[in-house]
Design a protein around this motif. Sequence first.
Motif, PDB file in Angstrom:
ATOM      1  N   LEU A 176       5.902  17.640   0.501  1.00  0.00           N
ATOM      2  CA  LEU A 176       6.370  18.892  -0.090  1.00  0.00           C
ATOM      3  C   LEU A 176       6.395  18.808  -1.616  1.00  0.00           C
ATOM      4  CD1 LEU A 176       9.263  19.908   2.329  1.00  0.00           C
ATOM      5  CD2 LEU A 176       6.946  20.843   2.222  1.00  0.00           C
ATOM      6  N   THR A 177       6.774  17.666  -2.154  1.00  0.00           N
ATOM      7  CA  THR A 177       6.733  17.470  -3.601  1.00  0.00           C
ATOM      8  C   THR A 177       5.301  17.509  -4.105  1.00  0.00           C
ATOM      9  OG1 THR A 177       8.738  16.122  -3.475  1.00  0.00           O
ATOM     10  CG2 THR A 177       7.446  15.952  -5.492  1.00  0.00           C
ATOM     11  N   ALA A 178       4.382  16.918  -3.351  1.00  0.00           N
ATOM     12  CA  ALA A 178       2.963  16.966  -3.718  1.00  0.00           C
ATOM     13  C   ALA A 178       2.458  18.404  -3.736  1.00  0.00           C
ATOM     14  CB  ALA A 178       2.134  16.116  -2.755  1.00  0.00           C
ATOM     15  N   LEU A 179       2.885  19.206  -2.774  1.00  0.00           N
ATOM     16  CA  LEU A 179       2.493  20.619  -2.753  1.00  0.00           C
ATOM     17  C   LEU A 179       3.089  21.368  -3.944  1.00  0.00           C
ATOM     18  CD1 LEU A 179       2.777  21.411   1.059  1.00  0.00           C
ATOM     19  CD2 LEU A 179       0.690  21.222  -0.310  1.00  0.00           C
ATOM     20  N   ALA A 180       4.315  21.048  -4.313  1.00  0.00           N
ATOM     21  CA  ALA A 180       4.941  21.679  -5.474  1.00  0.00           C
ATOM     22  C   ALA A 180       4.202  21.286  -6.754  1.00  0.00           C
ATOM     23  CB  ALA A 180       6.412  21.292  -5.557  1.00  0.00           C
ATOM     24  N   LEU A 181       3.769  20.045  -6.848  1.00  0.00           N
ATOM     25  CA  LEU A 181       2.979  19.601  -8.007  1.00  0.00           C
ATOM     26  C   LEU A 181       1.634  20.320  -8.051  1.00  0.00           C
ATOM     27  CD1 LEU A 181       3.750  15.785  -7.922  1.00  0.00           C
ATOM     28  CD2 LEU A 181       4.411  17.383  -9.730  1.00  0.00           C
ATOM     29  N   TRP A 182       1.019  20.496  -6.888  1.00  0.00           N
ATOM     30  CA  TRP A 182      -0.244  21.230  -6.837  1.00  0.00           C
ATOM     31  C   TRP A 182      -0.034  22.671  -7.304  1.00  0.00           C
ATOM     32  CZ3 TRP A 182      -1.357  25.545  -3.878  1.00  0.00           C
ATOM     33  CH2 TRP A 182      -2.670  26.007  -4.000  1.00  0.00           C
ATOM     34  N   LEU A 183       1.067  23.280  -6.889  1.00  0.00           N
ATOM     35  CA  LEU A 183       1.380  24.643  -7.315  1.00  0.00           C
ATOM     36  C   LEU A 183       1.516  24.704  -8.835  1.00  0.00           C
ATOM     37  CD1 LEU A 183       2.063  27.513  -6.311  1.00  0.00           C
ATOM     38  CD2 LEU A 183       4.454  26.807  -6.272  1.00  0.00           C
ATOM     39  N   ALA A 184       2.135  23.698  -9.427  1.00  0.00           N
ATOM     40  CA  ALA A 184       2.271  23.651 -10.887  1.00  0.00           C
ATOM     41  C   ALA A 184       0.903  23.549 -11.555  1.00  0.00           C
ATOM     42  CB  ALA A 184       3.155  22.483 -11.300  1.00  0.00           C
ATOM     43  N   THR A 185      -0.022  22.779 -10.959  1.00  0.00           N
ATOM     44  CA  THR A 185      -1.368  22.678 -11.539  1.00  0.00           C
ATOM     45  C   THR A 185      -2.111  23.997 -11.422  1.00  0.00           C
ATOM     46  OG1 THR A 185      -2.419  21.872  -9.504  1.00  0.00           O
ATOM     47  CG2 THR A 185      -1.546  20.214 -11.030  1.00  0.00           C
ATOM     48  N   ALA A 186      -1.809  24.762 -10.380  1.00  0.00           N
ATOM     49  CA  ALA A 186      -2.496  26.041 -10.175  1.00  0.00           C
ATOM     50  C   ALA A 186      -1.948  27.135 -11.093  1.00  0.00           C
ATOM     51  CB  ALA A 186      -2.361  26.470  -8.717  1.00  0.00           C
ATOM     52  N   ILE A 187      -0.685  27.051 -11.464  1.00  0.00           N
ATOM     53  CA  ILE A 187      -0.057  28.130 -12.227  1.00  0.00           C
ATOM     54  C   ILE A 187      -0.035  27.849 -13.730  1.00  0.00           C
ATOM     55  CG2 ILE A 187       2.136  29.328 -12.635  1.00  0.00           C
ATOM     56  CD1 ILE A 187       2.682  29.112  -9.649  1.00  0.00           C
ATOM     57  N   VAL A 188       0.303  26.632 -14.109  1.00  0.00           N
ATOM     58  CA  VAL A 188       0.526  26.318 -15.524  1.00  0.00           C
ATOM     59  C   VAL A 188      -0.762  25.818 -16.165  1.00  0.00           C
ATOM     60  CG1 VAL A 188       1.848  24.903 -17.133  1.00  0.00           C
ATOM     61  CG2 VAL A 188       2.932  25.743 -15.049  1.00  0.00           C
ATOM     62  N   ASP A 189      -1.139  26.496 -17.244  1.00  0.00           N
ATOM     63  CA  ASP A 189      -2.284  26.036 -18.024  1.00  0.00           C
ATOM     64  C   ASP A 189      -1.833  24.841 -18.856  1.00  0.00           C
ATOM     65  OD1 ASP A 189      -4.928  26.178 -18.940  1.00  0.00           O
ATOM     66  OD2 ASP A 189      -4.302  27.276 -20.735  1.00  0.00           O
ATOM     67  N   GLY A 190      -2.495  23.728 -18.713  1.00  0.00           N
ATOM     68  CA  GLY A 190      -2.103  22.520 -19.414  1.00  0.00           C
ATOM     69  C   GLY A 190      -1.706  21.401 -18.470  1.00  0.00           C
ATOM     70  N   ILE A 191      -1.686  21.688 -17.177  1.00  0.00           N
ATOM     71  CA  ILE A 191      -1.460  20.655 -16.163  1.00  0.00           C
ATOM     72  C   ILE A 191      -2.724  20.606 -15.325  1.00  0.00           C
ATOM     73  CG2 ILE A 191      -0.054  19.866 -14.229  1.00  0.00           C
ATOM     74  CD1 ILE A 191       2.234  21.520 -15.365  1.00  0.00           C
ATOM     75  N   TYR A 192      -3.360  19.457 -15.319  1.00  0.00           N
ATOM     76  CA  TYR A 192      -4.669  19.339 -14.695  1.00  0.00           C
ATOM     77  C   TYR A 192      -4.667  18.299 -13.587  1.00  0.00           C
ATOM     78  CZ  TYR A 192      -5.772  21.616 -19.093  1.00  0.00           C
ATOM     79  OH  TYR A 192      -5.767  22.466 -20.164  1.00  0.00           O
ATOM     80  N   LEU A 193      -5.469  18.568 -12.574  1.00  0.00           N
ATOM     81  CA  LEU A 193      -5.670  17.644 -11.465  1.00  0.00           C
ATOM     82  C   LEU A 193      -7.164  17.415 -11.330  1.00  0.00           C
ATOM     83  CD1 LEU A 193      -4.514  16.072  -9.040  1.00  0.00           C
ATOM     84  CD2 LEU A 193      -4.809  18.161  -7.702  1.00  0.00           C
ATOM     85  N   TYR A 194      -7.573  16.159 -11.467  1.00  0.00           N
ATOM     86  CA  TYR A 194      -8.980  15.815 -11.378  1.00  0.00           C
ATOM     87  C   TYR A 194      -9.248  15.043 -10.101  1.00  0.00           C
ATOM     88  CZ  TYR A 194      -8.738  16.855 -16.350  1.00  0.00           C
ATOM     89  OH  TYR A 194      -8.515  17.463 -17.546  1.00  0.00           O
TER      90      TYR A 194
END
Length: 127
Positions: free
Chosen positions: A9-27
């Motif tokens: 669930l924390t991983a999903l919340a982190l993914w949501l942050a990468t999807a919404i906030v410009d400046g948080i990236y997941l490669y």
Amino acid sequence: MRFLVRLVLTALALWLATAIVDGIYLYGDSTLEKFLSLVVVALIFTLVNTFVKPLVMLIGCALYVLTLGLFGLVVNALMFWLTGWLSEELSLGFFVDGFWSAFWGAIIVSLAMWVMDLLWPQSRAEE
């Protein structure tokens, strides 16, 4: 079992942050690689919040009182930023670009985890 569910669930919340906030990236090259990266980053996030955050709160308790708790937002942002830095150092494919990205990312993750706690409350028997 609860820990693993909470980690995902924390991983999903982190993914949501990468999807919404410009400046948080997941490669990552594949979806599985990104998911595994998010799970490891969620573990790092959990460890940072478990061990580092209480020390920062203890040291800055006067600032909590003076700002009526608003300093907690800064501490959450710094913990999120530290997680991003550690993830970058470990080449996990998670990057946080600056304080304000960390600030908004921490708010998104906190809100997402709060909603998840509302949807799936922890019973007294599980504690």
